[in-house]
Each structure stands twice: as structure tokens, then as C-alpha cells.
Design a protein around this motif. Structure first.
Motif, PDB file in Angstrom:
ATOM      1  N   ASP A 254       0.815  -1.216   0.000  1.00  9.98           N
ATOM      2  CA  ASP A 254       0.000   0.000   0.000  1.00  9.98           C
ATOM      3  C   ASP A 254       0.851   1.270   0.000  1.00  9.98           C
ATOM      4  O   ASP A 254       2.024   1.254   0.367  1.00  9.98           O
ATOM      5  CB  ASP A 254      -0.977   0.009   1.184  1.00  9.98           C
ATOM      6  N   THR A 255       0.248   2.356  -0.433  1.00  6.06           N
ATOM      7  CA  THR A 255       0.939   3.642  -0.551  1.00  6.06           C
ATOM      8  C   THR A 255       0.089   4.717   0.121  1.00  6.06           C
ATOM      9  O   THR A 255      -1.113   4.823  -0.145  1.00  6.06           O
ATOM     10  CB  THR A 255       1.123   4.029  -2.030  1.00  6.06           C
ATOM     11  N   HIS A 256       0.711   5.519   0.974  1.00  3.93           N
ATOM     12  CA  HIS A 256       0.015   6.614   1.639  1.00  3.93           C
ATOM     13  C   HIS A 256       0.072   7.855   0.756  1.00  3.93           C
ATOM     14  O   HIS A 256       1.168   8.330   0.414  1.00  3.93           O
ATOM     15  CB  HIS A 256       0.681   6.887   2.994  1.00  3.93           C
ATOM     16  N   ALA A 257      -1.111   8.372   0.382  1.00  8.83           N
ATOM     17  CA  ALA A 257      -1.154   9.554  -0.483  1.00  8.83           C
ATOM     18  C   ALA A 257      -0.447  10.721   0.213  1.00  8.83           C
ATOM     19  O   ALA A 257      -0.656  10.975   1.386  1.00  8.83           O
ATOM     20  CB  ALA A 257      -2.601   9.925  -0.788  1.00  8.83           C
ATOM     21  N   GLY A 258       0.385  11.412  -0.515  1.00  4.61           N
ATOM     22  CA  GLY A 258       1.049  12.586   0.071  1.00  4.61           C
ATOM     23  C   GLY A 258       2.474  12.288   0.476  1.00  4.61           C
ATOM     24  O   GLY A 258       3.381  13.044   0.135  1.00  4.61           O
ATOM     25  N   THR A 259       2.675  11.216   1.222  1.00  4.09           N
ATOM     26  CA  THR A 259       4.051  10.921   1.657  1.00  4.09           C
ATOM     27  C   THR A 259       4.695   9.833   0.802  1.00  4.09           C
ATOM     28  O   THR A 259       5.908   9.704   0.819  1.00  4.09           O
ATOM     29  CB  THR A 259       4.081  10.423   3.114  1.00  4.09           C
ATOM     30  N   ILE A 260       3.885   9.046   0.111  1.00  8.50           N
ATOM     31  CA  ILE A 260       4.269   7.796  -0.570  1.00  8.50           C
ATOM     32  C   ILE A 260       4.965   6.799   0.355  1.00  8.50           C
ATOM     33  O   ILE A 260       5.691   5.911  -0.085  1.00  8.50           O
ATOM     34  CB  ILE A 260       5.059   7.998  -1.876  1.00  8.50           C
ATOM     35  N   ILE A 261       4.717   6.917   1.647  1.00 10.08           N
ATOM     36  CA  ILE A 261       5.124   5.845   2.563  1.00 10.08           C
ATOM     37  C   ILE A 261       4.339   4.578   2.213  1.00 10.08           C
ATOM     38  O   ILE A 261       3.156   4.634   1.895  1.00 10.08           O
ATOM     39  CB  ILE A 261       4.816   6.227   4.029  1.00 10.08           C
ATOM     40  N   HIS A 262       5.013   3.442   2.261  1.00  6.46           N
ATOM     41  CA  HIS A 262       4.339   2.144   2.233  1.00  6.46           C
ATOM     42  C   HIS A 262       4.216   1.708   3.695  1.00  6.46           C
ATOM     43  O   HIS A 262       5.119   1.067   4.221  1.00  6.46           O
ATOM     44  CB  HIS A 262       5.171   1.122   1.462  1.00  6.46           C
ATOM     45  N   PRO A 263       3.132   2.057   4.378  1.00  6.29           N
ATOM     46  CA  PRO A 263       3.155   1.928   5.841  1.00  6.29           C
ATOM     47  C   PRO A 263       2.937   0.517   6.380  1.00  6.29           C
ATOM     48  O   PRO A 263       3.384   0.208   7.484  1.00  6.29           O
ATOM     49  CB  PRO A 263       2.012   2.847   6.282  1.00  6.29           C
ATOM     50  N   THR A 264       2.266  -0.338   5.613  1.00  6.01           N
ATOM     51  CA  THR A 264       1.976  -1.662   6.162  1.00  6.01           C
ATOM     52  C   THR A 264       3.235  -2.503   6.317  1.00  6.01           C
ATOM     53  O   THR A 264       3.369  -3.259   7.289  1.00  6.01           O
ATOM     54  CB  THR A 264       0.921  -2.371   5.293  1.00  6.01           C
TER      55      THR A 264
ATOM     56  N   ARG B  45      -9.006  11.839  15.177  1.00 10.49           N
ATOM     57  CA  ARG B  45     -10.245  12.115  14.419  1.00 10.49           C
ATOM     58  C   ARG B  45     -10.057  11.780  12.929  1.00 10.49           C
ATOM     59  O   ARG B  45     -10.844  11.055  12.357  1.00 10.49           O
ATOM     60  CB  ARG B  45     -10.634  13.594  14.547  1.00 10.49           C
ATOM     61  N   ASP B  46      -9.019  12.377  12.332  1.00  9.36           N
ATOM     62  CA  ASP B  46      -8.732  12.089  10.918  1.00  9.36           C
ATOM     63  C   ASP B  46      -7.671  10.994  10.870  1.00  9.36           C
ATOM     64  O   ASP B  46      -6.557  11.209  11.346  1.00  9.36           O
ATOM     65  CB  ASP B  46      -8.190  13.350  10.224  1.00  9.36           C
ATOM     66  N   TRP B  47      -8.055   9.868  10.306  1.00 10.38           N
ATOM     67  CA  TRP B  47      -7.145   8.718  10.328  1.00 10.38           C
ATOM     68  C   TRP B  47      -6.409   8.603   9.006  1.00 10.38           C
ATOM     69  O   TRP B  47      -7.003   8.483   7.944  1.00 10.38           O
ATOM     70  CB  TRP B  47      -7.923   7.449  10.663  1.00 10.38           C
ATOM     71  N   GLU B  48      -5.091   8.625   9.084  1.00  5.06           N
ATOM     72  CA  GLU B  48      -4.259   8.611   7.876  1.00  5.06           C
ATOM     73  C   GLU B  48      -4.402   7.314   7.098  1.00  5.06           C
ATOM     74  O   GLU B  48      -4.192   7.284   5.884  1.00  5.06           O
ATOM     75  CB  GLU B  48      -2.792   8.843   8.254  1.00  5.06           C
ATOM     76  N   ILE B  49      -4.741   6.228   7.775  1.00  8.44           N
ATOM     77  CA  ILE B  49      -4.833   4.956   7.051  1.00  8.44           C
ATOM     78  C   ILE B  49      -5.885   5.029   5.950  1.00  8.44           C
ATOM     79  O   ILE B  49      -5.790   4.323   4.944  1.00  8.44           O
ATOM     80  CB  ILE B  49      -5.090   3.782   8.027  1.00  8.44           C
ATOM     81  N   LEU B  50      -6.869   5.933   6.115  1.00  7.96           N
ATOM     82  CA  LEU B  50      -7.876   6.077   5.064  1.00  7.96           C
ATOM     83  C   LEU B  50      -7.293   6.711   3.804  1.00  7.96           C
ATOM     84  O   LEU B  50      -7.926   6.700   2.751  1.00  7.96           O
ATOM     85  CB  LEU B  50      -9.065   6.905   5.568  1.00  7.96           C
ATOM     86  N   ARG B  51      -6.113   7.270   3.922  1.00 11.20           N
ATOM     87  CA  ARG B  51      -5.449   7.851   2.756  1.00 11.20           C
ATOM     88  C   ARG B  51      -4.398   6.895   2.173  1.00 11.20           C
ATOM     89  O   ARG B  51      -3.534   7.304   1.407  1.00 11.20           O
ATOM     90  CB  ARG B  51      -4.812   9.189   3.135  1.00 11.20           C
ATOM     91  N   THR B  52      -4.466   5.629   2.557  1.00 13.13           N
ATOM     92  CA  THR B  52      -3.574   4.655   1.920  1.00 13.13           C
ATOM     93  C   THR B  52      -4.309   3.952   0.792  1.00 13.13           C
ATOM     94  O   THR B  52      -5.511   3.700   0.885  1.00 13.13           O
ATOM     95  CB  THR B  52      -3.048   3.607   2.913  1.00 13.13           C
ATOM     96  N   MET B  53      -3.554   3.651  -0.264  1.00 13.05           N
ATOM     97  CA  MET B  53      -4.136   3.080  -1.489  1.00 13.05           C
ATOM     98  C   MET B  53      -3.514   1.717  -1.759  1.00 13.05           C
ATOM     99  O   MET B  53      -2.337   1.499  -1.464  1.00 13.05           O
ATOM    100  CB  MET B  53      -3.837   4.011  -2.668  1.00 13.05           C
ATOM    101  N   PHE B  54      -4.328   0.844  -2.335  1.00 16.59           N
ATOM    102  CA  PHE B  54      -3.830  -0.476  -2.712  1.00 16.59           C
ATOM    103  C   PHE B  54      -3.592  -0.507  -4.208  1.00 16.59           C
ATOM    104  O   PHE B  54      -4.436  -0.061  -4.987  1.00 16.59           O
ATOM    105  CB  PHE B  54      -4.828  -1.554  -2.293  1.00 16.59           C
ATOM    106  N   LYS B  55      -2.472  -1.043  -4.603  1.00 19.16           N
ATOM    107  CA  LYS B  55      -2.091  -1.014  -6.012  1.00 19.16           C
ATOM    108  C   LYS B  55      -2.623  -2.231  -6.757  1.00 19.16           C
ATOM    109  O   LYS B  55      -2.442  -3.361  -6.306  1.00 19.16           O
ATOM    110  CB  LYS B  55      -0.564  -0.996  -6.142  1.00 19.16           C
ATOM    111  N   PRO B  56      -3.218  -1.982  -7.919  1.00 18.36           N
ATOM    112  CA  PRO B  56      -3.702  -3.122  -8.708  1.00 18.36           C
ATOM    113  C   PRO B  56      -2.595  -3.800  -9.519  1.00 18.36           C
ATOM    114  O   PRO B  56      -2.720  -4.961  -9.866  1.00 18.36           O
ATOM    115  CB  PRO B  56      -4.737  -2.485  -9.642  1.00 18.36           C
ATOM    116  N   TYR B  57      -1.538  -3.036  -9.814  1.00 21.05           N
ATOM    117  CA  TYR B  57      -0.486  -3.567 -10.683  1.00 21.05           C
ATOM    118  C   TYR B  57       0.873  -3.425  -9.999  1.00 21.05           C
ATOM    119  O   TYR B  57       1.124  -2.429  -9.318  1.00 21.05           O
ATOM    120  CB  TYR B  57      -0.470  -2.807 -12.021  1.00 21.05           C
ATOM    121  N   PRO B  58       1.760  -4.387 -10.219  1.00 21.60           N
ATOM    122  CA  PRO B  58       3.052  -4.374  -9.501  1.00 21.60           C
ATOM    123  C   PRO B  58       4.083  -3.509 -10.201  1.00 21.60           C
ATOM    124  O   PRO B  58       5.100  -4.002 -10.672  1.00 21.60           O
ATOM    125  CB  PRO B  58       3.456  -5.846  -9.529  1.00 21.60           C
TER     126      PRO B  58
END
Lengths: 462, 462
Positions: free
Chosen positions: A102-112, A263-276
Motif C-alpha cells: 500500500d501507498t500513503h497519499a502525500g508521503t508515498i510511505i508504504h506503511p503496512t 479524528r482524521d485517520w491517515e490509514i484512510l489515505r492509503t491506497m492499494f495497487k492493482p499492478y506491480p
């Protein structure tokens, strides 16, 4: 340098962050956040299965094997168990090795990748409910992404591999939460993590990237265990004059760590990639798959393909010549050719074999240099195909699959999981594992699921 | 940012450094360098004995104990052996915990702490002559200090704990040399180290400092072992656009890494400290000990003491109020009082007990705030003592013991070693250990000496 002695810089920030983690209850976490946390672990587990047999992971496994004390914790996709620190390292490396996590929008951290392996390893060594695990994981992701927000965009731009540098703090607090540490100890865990926060963008594209990501998970876990043993840290590891924020950012914004916390949870701004592959390629692949699905489409009749997109698409992925799967992950030409030919863009399509497939190579040569359209957003792209008979086809993608605007569906996530398992760990039957992960919040003892991630011991993976 | 794409920044530097390490032979190392390397290990071994029972080291030991696979390597001053990674971590932490280990002029790196524990641990796991061990150690110190030169002074000033951040590279190449890795693998070891290089000045004064220093040794060792297993790193971990030098320095000077490499040896610029406190206090203590040695000196007749010295002395060590041994290490007032009273300035004199000794407290109150003399060098100081009878005594020290101009004598080094062993590990008979270390270059199997560093197993140190 922001702030001076007369104007304390975010004084007490680290302690308040520790206090937040300490007092947070699962009941305080809204249902959409909980559900997203489950999906993040599900997705990360899948990418770990896919990465489990990658050479980088196998070589790291070999190097760490002599230093694993006992067999308490599962290395996803491997029969042989390791100690919790080693398993956390290797699972983080495997989750992130293809950048398919997964990728966090804004930071491009892969947090998981740095956080989940830590809670999974701890759950195997002490009774931990699925809810407890998800809670600690959610807090870890929150801390990693908020620290990332505070140092972005300069931190990554300068060359810090933000997944590792910020991930270690998330791993530390996630472990501290599962270990039920007090506020002081959580603060010390942050301090011990600050002493080990590292990772360079220079290593991307090389196995040493995984060294950094694995180290973030391992370092976070041991930071919390050290704090539990009384290894004291400084009171201001983040905001101090020589703390993480000022040292690792030219323009830190500490207010982004606390604003809306809880209140605002950053995990909701993480995205799952469909393609590698690089996220800039997502809309390009979407458009190509849509083109291929049109009636009477014939890839071998293609004369030329033109891709138009955001400036970032050209900057990151205009790469006509590729020789390895790793390079193909940032090649628009390869992505276009392979998805038009195969109607699919999974791990196989970005392997060395696919790069050297004569059909792919032939069509790749017909894909023109990427054209820039400054009005196109990064999650959009246009693909124009001209056929040998003079006819043409134009497909535009406005919001790529996997973007915040159009997240992957649950069924697509499940398919991704199954495909990754087949790719990286073909001997493992994954249906029970997928079912258990999908109901993680209801599991009484979450550590039990890890047995489902181990193929039978006859398989040798080193 | 230095350099751009059209002007490559120090291109090939990392590979040339790896090649230097690879081709270096012990025969190429001049005798004074060899002798200094032995003294550095001797001194570091002593500081590790002194630090072996410090609370930070004991707590770190406890936290790492469940994760040590086997008992191959000695933790200096402890009966229980650990695996090589754990021993390297703990010995580095112990060597540096009091900052009583060696200091490299210019960078203030303490280079022996991250490097020596790595070669000592490896020497216990494979046959290694004393010459081989000293050679790998010398190369490690060279690499750590030269990388330090290239990022100084901005790197430390900004907040990087340079002993850890640069030490890991030294640890990595020292391990790589002992493991007889090839040039490529040494380059990869540097790459894996670059992914883990960390350490913040914010942690100084707290146990988490030792987390960073221990991690530098452990991280360097595993970086080399990973390289040996084929974990590839980037080609330019130091000089690349997102490599260590540009990311961790605002004004890197890569030319300082290569200039005179193999001719001018940085280890000759490392200093051994006579007193377990900030180096700025060395000339002050020298002067006080000289004063106390004058005929008919009587500490209880002192009415007032004035210390004059360099601006840095005042900036770092004008601290009349102290409550802990750790604070006393940077208090001119304490250093003056305790050395005038006891005629000695060892580990005991900077303990919590000494700080709270009523006699020391009484005299400390008579030491005035430090006065600045801009013409006094940092290795010099003036101490003026006024007695109750109106008489006075002024002692000036021009070049403190332990400075490059006046290094500690061999007999002083031996006394320091014995005193530290008594302080930190009183049950260990250290005469055979000291003799063996002093003749390290002649030892056939240097790993054998480590048995002399373990007290009988009856002693529990956790």
C-alpha cells in the motif's frame, strides 16, 4: 532551522503522541478505519506471499538464519519459523520488495510493510486478539504517516527512503501498544527508534532497499522491547533541537503530527495497487486493458501506440529500453505492450521473462516516447493506438484503479491476493488464510492464523 | 546540493573505497599505525570493561537476550556469551557508554566502539590472527573517519551522532575484510550499511545513545554478512544523488575520503582520554592534579577557585549545579572539586556517589563560573586557587594529557585499563588480558583472548 531556544519548537510533541497511543481504545476507532486496516493487512499479506521467494528475500533470509534464536514467528510463505525480530525483518522485506504494497497519499510511505510484520510476530508470541492486533497496527500506521506528513515533501526529495525512516516509528508504537507499555515507555520506544531511523532512496532498485525496510520493522520492534526493559530515551526524540524532525527535514511541520489526531485517520489515505509497478503507470494500464477488451481488438495489428499523461509519468516512466523485470516496473512502453498483449498486468507481466518475451519486445518497440499533457492529473492518462489498416482507438482513463477516487474493489483485492500467492508461493493453499485474514477483527487469537501462511515443511526456500 | 547530472559528484568513489579495502595488505600499513591500532583496541577494551555493568548496557543486554542464537561471542565483562551480532552490539554500547573511548580529532567520532566489537566477535567464530584482526580494524577506523571528514563539521552540528552514522560504514568494511569479501561484496556491504546508517545527537545523555552506537556495530556486521550472501547494494551508496554524503550533509567534501588514502592514516589522529568526562575538561583536570601535587597543598583551606579557558570550555562545561554522574561529566565545577580533593579523576570520581559526596559538594560551591579567555586553545586552561590564608596558586596547562600534542603514555593507558576493569568488572583478573591485548599483533588466534574477558560464570550481570 525552525525555532530557537526562545521559541520552543513543538515542545512536548513526542510525549503527547505517546500519550495518544497509550490511551487510544479500539472502541474509539471508527468502523471505516477498522475495515481499512483489515484490508491493509490483507493486501500486505498478499504482497508478502508474492515476494516471499524473491532473490532479495531469500538472500536476506540466508544471512539472518544463523542469528535467529528459536522458532516462534512465521516468515510468510516459508516453512521454517524464526525469532520475532528476524520474522519481522523478513516479512517487511517481502511485503515491500515489489513496491506492490500500500501507498500513503502525500508521503508515498508504504506503511503496512514496516508495521504489520511487527504485530504479526508479536501475536505469535503472546495471546493477541484480532482486534488488539488491528488496533496496534492502525496506531502504528497513524504515527508513521503523520511523522511522514511533517517532513514531506522535502524528506523524500532529499533522498530519505521515507517508508523506512518513518516506518520505524510506526513499528515502535505498534509494538509498544501490543506490549501494553505505559506512556513513558512508549516515549522511550520512540527515542530508541529515533536512534535507528534510516533508509536512503539511493538504494531503490537494489536489494539493499529491502535491508532498510526490514530494518525499520526489526528496529521498531526492538525499540519497544528495549523500552520495556527500561532503556530510556530523550524526552523530545521528534521535536528536540537535534531530534528527528529538524535533522531529517529542512522544513519540518510538526503541527501535521497533532492536527486531527484521533479524528482524521491517515490509514484512510492509503491506497492499494492493482499492478506491480510504479503508480504513475496505473491509468496507462487501465486504458490498455480497456482497449484490449474492445470487440475485435487484435494486438498483432498494432502499428503504433502513443501515451499522453502527466509530466510525472514522463519523468518517472518513459523508458523504452528495459532488460529486467525491475526496470519494467517503471517503463510505460513495457506496461503498454504487456497489458495489450496479455490482457493482464500481474507479477508475471513484470518478470524478467516477460521483458524478454519476443512478442512483448516487438510491441514495446512500437510504443512512442511518452507525451506530456500538463492538464492531465497523475491518476489519469490517454492511450492512442493506430492499427496497420489505418484505423485507430483512443482510450482515456480519468481516475486509475487503486487511486483514492477509485479504490480497488474487495473482489479485486481477493484476486490480487490469490494471484500473488500463486506467483510467490505456489504450494500454499491460500483460501483458508484469505478467509481468516478477512475476518481478522473477529479472531480470538490472531497468532493462530500464521500457521496458514507456512507451506508444508518439505518445501525448501533458500 | 553539490553537483548535478552534467557534473558527476565524485563518481565511482564508493567502488574505489571498496577496492582500497580489498587490496590493502597488512604489510602496507606502517608500524606506527599498527601500534596505534593496538592501543586503540586496548583502550576500547578497557572502556568496555568499565561500561560493562552500566545500567544502559545491562538493560540492553536484557532486551536482546531472547534474540541471541547460540553462544559464540563474548560480551566483555559478562560470563554469558551471545551470538556475534548481539555481542557486537553490546560491546559497542559498553565501550562508548561513558564517552571514555577514543576520539578522532576533527570529527569527534569515537571510532573504536562501532568497529572493534565487530572484528572481536568475528575472531571468535573463525580462525583470525591478531594481525588480521588489527588490519581489518584499522581499515574500518580509516573508512569511518574519512567519511566523517567528508561530512564534517555540518553533519554533527545538525544533529547526527557521527559515531553511529559513520561508524556503521567502518564496521561494515572491517567485517567485510575479515570475511575476505571481494571488491563487489565490499561495495554491497557499504550499500547495506547506507540503508541502516543512523543516530541522533538528541539521544546523547540518555540510554538511547547506546542503542544507536550498538546498532552501528551490529548493522555494520550484518551488512557485510548480507553482502556475503549476495544482497546487492547500489553502485554509489556514498556519492550517489540520493546517497549518504548528499543526504546527510549540507556541504559534503568527498575529496576528503580519497585524499592520501593508504598514506595518511586517520587512526593516528585518534586520541585516548585520560578522564571519563568531556574532553574540554582535560586541561582543567591536569591543572588541578598538578596543583594538588604541590608541597603542603590542602584542599580544605581553599576559599575560591577560578577557571579560565577557551570559549568552548564555558559553552560545554560551565555547570555549577549537578545531581548525577552523567551531568558531572560536563561540569567544570565538579571536575575541579573532585580532582583537587581526591588527586584522581577516574570513573569513581564521576559517579553519582562522588557528585553527592558532601566534601565534593562543598568545594564545588567554591568554584566560580568559568571565565573565557579567547586566546586560550581548547586543549589548554588556567586554574587559580585562593586559600583561606590569603595565599594563592595558579597552574596553567598548555596541552592537556590525551591531546594529539601530548598523548597518554603507555603506562597511563595500562593504569586506565586496570582502573576501568576494577570499576566495571571487579571480579575479573585482568593482568593476563592486558598482556595478551598488548601483544595482539603476535597472537596466532586472536579469538582466544576473549575467554580472558569473561568473569567466572557465577557472576550474574542482569
Amino acid at each position: 532551522m525552525t525555532g530557537d531556544v526562545s521559541q520552543p519548537f513543538a515542545a512536548g510533541l513526542s510525549r503527547r503522541l505517546a500519550a495518544f497511543v497509550h490511551r487510544s481504545r479500539w472502541e474509539d476507532v471508527p468502523e471505516p478505519v477498522r475495515a481499512h486496516a483489515m484490508r491493509a493487512i490483507f493486501n500486505g499479506f498478499g504482497t508478502a506471499l508474492g515476494g516471499s521467494s524473491d532473490q532479495a528475500v531469500l538472500r536476506l533470509t540466508k544471512s539472518l538464519a544463523p542469528f535467529s534464536a528459536g522458532e516462534n514467528a512465521t516468515v510468510i510463505g516459508h516453512a521454517q519459523r524464526r525469532d520475532a525480530l528476524t520474522a519481522a525483518f523478513l516479512n517487511a522485506a517481502a511485503m515491500n520488495v515489489f513496491d506492490f504494497d500500500d501507498t500513503h497519499a502525500g508521503t508515498i510511505i508504504h506503511p503496512t510493510a514496516p508495521v504489520a510484520p511487527v504485530v504479526l510476530a508479536l501475536a505469535e508470541t503472546r495471546p493477541t486478539s484480532g482486534a488488539e492486533l488491528l488496533h496496534a497496527f492502525t496506531l502504528g500506521v497513524e504515527v508513521a504517516c503523520r511523522i511522514g506528513n511533517a517532513v514531506s515533501p522535502g524528506h523524500y526529495d532529499r533522498g530519505w527512503h521515507i517508508t523506512s525512516t518513518c516506518g520505524i516509528f510506526g513499528a515502535a508504537v505498534a509494538a509498544a501498544k501490543l506490549l501494553k507499555l505505559g506512556e513513558n515507555e512508549i516515549l522511550w520506544a520512540l527515542g530508541n527508534a529515533s536512534a535507528q531511523a534510516s533508509g536512503l532512496v539511493e538504494t531503490l532498485g537494489f536489494m539493499a532497499k529491502s535491508t532498510g525496510v526490514g530494518n525499520a520493522a526489526r528496529g521498531g520492534l526492538i525499540s519497544a522491547l528495549m523500552a520495556q526493559c527500561g532503556v530510556e530515551g530523550p524526552p523530545q526524540p521528534l521535536e528536540g533541537p537535534r531530534g528527528f524532525l529538524k535533522v531529517c527535514s529542512d522544513h519540518p511541520r510538526p503541527e501535521l503530527i497533532e492536527g486531527g489526531l484521533g479524528r482524521d485517520w491517515e490509514i484512510l489515505r492509503t491506497m492499494f495497487k492493482p499492478y506491480p509497478c510504479g503508480v504513475v503507470l496505473n491509468p496507462v494500464i487501465d486504458a490498455c486493458l480497456a482497449a484490449r477488451a474492445t470487440p475485435n481488438f487484435s494486438a498483432n495489428q498494432i502499428a503504433e501506440v502513443v501515451v499522453r499523461g502527466a509530466p510525472l509519468l514522463k519523468a518517472r516512466a518513459d523508458r523504452p529500453e528495459v532488460t529486467t523485470g525491475r526496470e519494467a516496473q517503471v517503463s510505460a512502453q513495457h506496461a503498454v505492450a504487456v497489458s495489450l498483449l496479455r490482457g493482464h498486468a500481474g507479477a508475471e507481466e513484470f518478470s524478467d521473462a516477460a521483458v524478454n518475451d519476443p512478442l512483448v519486445r516487438g510491441l514495446r518497440a512500437k510504443v512512442r516516447p511518452v507525451e506530456i499533457d500538463a492538464n492531465t492529473a497523475v491518476e489519469a492518462a490517454h492511450v492512442s493506438i493506430r492499427f496497420a489498416d489505418g484505423s485507430s482507438l483512443v482510450v482515456s482513463e480519468k481516475a486509475a484503479t487503486g487511486s483514492l477516487a477509485r479504490p480497488m474493489s474487495d473482489s479485486a483485492l481477493r484476486e490480487k491476493f490469490a494471484a500473488l500467492a500463486r506467483y510467490g508461493c505456489p504450494t500454499l493453499g491460500v483460501a483458508p488464510l484469505a478467509r481468516t485474514l478477512w475476518t481478522l477483527a473477529d479472531q480470538k487469537n490472531s497468532g493462530d492464523l500464521m500457521v496458514l501462511a507456512r507451506p508444508s515443511s518439505g518445501v525448501v526456500r533458500e
